[in-house]
Each structure stands twice: as structure tokens, then as C-alpha cells.
Design a protein around this motif. Structure first.
Motif, PDB file in Angstrom:
ATOM      1  N   PHE A  88      41.405 -18.628  -2.622  1.00 28.82           N
ATOM      2  CA  PHE A  88      40.854 -20.043  -2.077  1.00 28.82           C
ATOM      3  C   PHE A  88      39.440 -19.521  -1.109  1.00 28.82           C
ATOM      4  CE2 PHE A  88      41.080 -22.880   1.981  1.00 28.82           C
ATOM      5  CZ  PHE A  88      40.685 -23.955   1.385  1.00 28.82           C
ATOM      6  N   GLY A  89      38.522 -20.478  -1.201  1.00 30.58           N
ATOM      7  CA  GLY A  89      37.162 -19.906  -0.774  1.00 30.58           C
ATOM      8  C   GLY A  89      36.315 -19.114  -1.523  1.00 30.58           C
ATOM      9  N   SER A  90      36.576 -18.772  -2.588  1.00 32.22           N
ATOM     10  CA  SER A  90      35.725 -17.805  -3.460  1.00 32.22           C
ATOM     11  C   SER A  90      34.803 -18.406  -4.559  1.00 32.22           C
ATOM     12  CB  SER A  90      36.497 -16.548  -3.797  1.00 32.22           C
ATOM     13  OG  SER A  90      37.396 -16.932  -4.841  1.00 32.22           O
ATOM     14  N   TYR A  91      34.963 -19.662  -4.813  1.00 28.75           N
ATOM     15  CA  TYR A  91      34.279 -20.250  -5.899  1.00 28.75           C
ATOM     16  C   TYR A  91      34.099 -21.830  -5.949  1.00 28.75           C
ATOM     17  CZ  TYR A  91      39.067 -21.882  -6.764  1.00 28.75           C
ATOM     18  OH  TYR A  91      40.502 -22.705  -6.764  1.00 28.75           O
ATOM     19  N   THR A 125      31.326 -25.758 -12.654  1.00 29.70           N
ATOM     20  CA  THR A 125      31.411 -24.198 -12.165  1.00 29.70           C
ATOM     21  C   THR A 125      32.039 -23.303 -13.303  1.00 29.70           C
ATOM     22  OG1 THR A 125      31.593 -24.669  -9.998  1.00 29.70           O
ATOM     23  CG2 THR A 125      32.669 -22.431 -10.785  1.00 29.70           C
ATOM     24  N   ILE A 126      32.907 -23.883 -14.152  1.00 26.29           N
ATOM     25  CA  ILE A 126      33.577 -23.175 -15.184  1.00 26.29           C
ATOM     26  C   ILE A 126      32.538 -23.081 -16.492  1.00 26.29           C
ATOM     27  CG2 ILE A 126      35.340 -23.384 -17.336  1.00 26.29           C
ATOM     28  CD1 ILE A 126      37.026 -24.872 -15.247  1.00 26.29           C
ATOM     29  N   ARG A 171      40.914 -32.331 -20.207  1.00 27.38           N
ATOM     30  CA  ARG A 171      39.644 -32.371 -21.090  1.00 27.38           C
ATOM     31  C   ARG A 171      38.540 -31.890 -20.809  1.00 27.38           C
ATOM     32  NH1 ARG A 171      41.919 -38.287 -22.710  1.00 27.38           N
ATOM     33  NH2 ARG A 171      43.363 -37.665 -24.478  1.00 27.38           N
ATOM     34  N   ALA A 172      38.101 -32.293 -19.364  1.00 26.61           N
ATOM     35  CA  ALA A 172      37.186 -31.482 -18.839  1.00 26.61           C
ATOM     36  C   ALA A 172      37.010 -30.229 -18.954  1.00 26.61           C
ATOM     37  CB  ALA A 172      37.005 -32.036 -17.243  1.00 26.61           C
ATOM     38  N   ILE A 173      37.909 -29.571 -18.399  1.00 20.58           N
ATOM     39  CA  ILE A 173      38.196 -27.882 -18.256  1.00 20.58           C
ATOM     40  C   ILE A 173      38.013 -27.318 -19.895  1.00 20.58           C
ATOM     41  CG2 ILE A 173      38.967 -27.687 -16.156  1.00 20.58           C
ATOM     42  CD1 ILE A 173      41.126 -26.741 -19.000  1.00 20.58           C
ATOM     43  N   GLU A 174      38.587 -28.049 -20.647  1.00 23.84           N
ATOM     44  CA  GLU A 174      38.467 -27.650 -22.302  1.00 23.84           C
ATOM     45  C   GLU A 174      36.888 -27.929 -22.663  1.00 23.84           C
ATOM     46  OE1 GLU A 174      39.549 -30.292 -25.181  1.00 23.84           O
ATOM     47  OE2 GLU A 174      40.001 -28.643 -26.586  1.00 23.84           O
TER      48      GLU A 174
END
Ligand code: KIV
Length: 278
Positions: A88-91, A125-126, A171-174
Motif C-alpha cells: 500500500f502506498g508504493s504504486y 500504471t500496469i 478486461r482493463a488489466i488484461e
């Protein structure tokens, strides 16, 4: 030296196979050594904050803790793919800060990839991380780092709107390039629909047998932790009872002066009598 560990493309390539991916958490070298022969993937989860450090939730876990435990697990594996959680807080602040922190985790532990919580909100971010060669496993459904916002650990997908949101997250992360996704605490039909509609492996924890793989927190699975566990946990042993019995036996023997016995005691070599001159 040739890398004999299971690779990220091998994990991603599991999609559609009949045999599910087997995953567990590990935080230490001895545990990683024990689990390594049996699993495809070991996750150094930020659950370590609660399991090892007695924290109330995972929000107090920091990057240094994840790096130290990531290094410990890497010393114990020969074949499993190792993923380290971003705490938590690192990304969340920006893709750039996520990259700097994820790069530290990758370089300082030697792990195979990182995991972060989030769906549509983390897609940029991904994308940023995967475009820069950082393999990302996403984590959707129940997200433990949102415990305060959600007001507890609540099963997801029971309402149609929420079910739709989790599907959109998947779907978004894929599309953003994640190589796999953990689905936590989610009802079966939603997990099944996600598993059928995306092309990366879904790894369930409390998300039914419909997923492409399963993960549990090892200490839940071996019955080390006190108190009631969630419905989705199965205890395959109760190591807590074994440890308590061993401690009781030790305490009894120390108090009765039965331990240490001669087998555990160092002595001087017996003096050899000098030979008489003939
Ligand atoms: O932190 C963790 O151990 C996890 C698993 C529960 C998937 O995220």
C-alpha cells in the motif's frame, strides 16, 4: 547459469490448460524450500504484515519489508515462479513512482514479477510497467488494501453493478498487459465469466473452482493462525496444535531436568591411560 524456474510466459501459457495453476504464499527461506517442489508460483504477499508481524491489516507493510522477504524467498526456490506484492502506498501515486518502486523490488530481490491491487483505476500504471519489462499480476475483486474504504473484507460481485465493475476491471488489466490476475472473495458466476472472457490465467482465492488456478495463504492452509478463518480456507493440517504440543513437551522436560539428556550434552574425551615403557 540456466534459469530452471517456471517463467512468466509459462504461467501465462497455462490459460486454457485443464490442469489448474497451483500457488501459495511464502515469506521466508525455510517455507519457500518446503513449498517449492509442489507449486507453480510462490507469492510473497503483503499478507505477511498480518501473518508474520501481527498487524491488523496490510496497510502498514512497506517496501523494505517486501524486499527483505522477497530476498528470503528467492534464497529458497529452485523451480517456482516468484511474485512479490507491491505494498500500500508504493504504486498508486503515479505510474512513474510505481515504476521506480517496482524496479527496486525486481532488482533487489531477483523475483520474476510484481503484483498490485486494482482494475480500471490501475490500468495506466500496469501499461506503464509492462511496457518497461516489469511483469505484472493484477488483483481484483476483494482488495485487502481497500479494507478501510470498503468498511471490512466483503465478498464481491453479489450485486449486478458490482459484478459488472469486476468484469470491467478484468478486461482493463488484461488490455493493459497483466500476465495473470488474482481474483479474491468473489462469487462463482462472476469468477467464471471473467475466466471465460479473458485470455490470461485467473488465480482464485475465495473465487470458486471456476478459476484457472488457486492460491491460499500458506499459514491459513496449515492451520497456524488463531481464530476463525474465512469460508474459502481449507486447513490441510493444524500445525498450531503440533507446535503447542512440542512446546508443552519441551517445557515439561526442562522443568523435570529431563532435557538436555546425555545425547544433547558435550563431554570431555575420556583420558587415555599412558602406556608403560617395556
Ligand atoms: O497478500 C497476499 O497474500 C495475497 C493473496 C491473498 C493473494 O494477496
Amino acid at each position: 547459469m540456466e534459469n530452471k524456474r517456471i517463467t512468466i510466459p509459462e504461467i501465462a501459457g497455462h490459460k486454457g490448460r485443464t490442469e489448474p495453476l497451483v500457488c501459495l504464499t511464502a515469506y521466508t527461506t525455510p517455507m519457500a524450500k518446503i513449498l517449492d517442489p509442489y507449486v507453480d508460483l510462490l507469492l510473497v504477499g503483503d499478507s505477511l504484515g498480518m501473518v508474520l508481524y501481527g498487524m491488523e491489516n496490510t496497510l502498514g507493510v512497506d517496501l523494505e519489508m517486501m524486499i527483505r522477504h522477497g530476498q528470503a524467498v528467492m534464497r529458497g526456490v529452485e523451480k517456482s515462479c516468484v511474485i512479490v506484492d507491491m505494498p500500500f502506498g508504493s504504486y498508486e501515486e503515479s505510474p512513474e513512482s510505481a515504476y521506480r518502486n517496482a524496479m527496486r523490488v525486481m532488482k533487489e530481490t531477483g523475483c520474476d514479477g510484481i503484483k498490485l491491487e486494482g482494475g480500471t483505476d490501475m490500468a495506466d500504471t500496469i501499461k506503464y510497467l509492462t511496457a518497461r519489462n516489469i511483469p505484472v499480476m493484477a488483483h481484483i475483486g476483494l482488495q485487502p488494501q481497500s479494507v478501510l474504504k470498503d468498511g471490512g473484507y466483503k465478498v464481491k460481485g453479489r450485486q449486478a453493478v458490482e459484478a459488472q465493475k469486476i468484469l470491467e476491471d478484468a478486461r482493463a488489466i488484461e488490455s493493459a498487459g497483466a500476465f495473470a490476475v488474482v481474483i479474491e472473495g468473489t462469487v462463482e458466476d462472476v469468477a467464471a465469466e471473467i475466466t471465460q472472457s479473458i485470455n490470461i490465467p485467473t488465480i482464485g482465492i475465495g473465487a470458486s473452482p471456476a478459476c484457472d488456478g488457486q492460491i491460499l495463504v500458506t499459514e491459513d492452509m496449515i492451520g497456524l493462525l488463531e481464530g476463525p478463518s474465512p469460508k474459502f480456507v481449507k486447513e490441510y493440517t493444524n500445525i498450531r496444535k503440533d507446535i503447542a504440543a512440542a512446546a508443552a513437551a519441551y517445557a515439561g522436560e526442562v522443568r523435570n531436568r529431563k532435557f538436555p539428556a546425555t545425547e544433547q550434552t558435550y563431554t570431555r574425551p575420556k583420558a587415555v591411560p599412558a602406556k608403560k615403557a617395556s
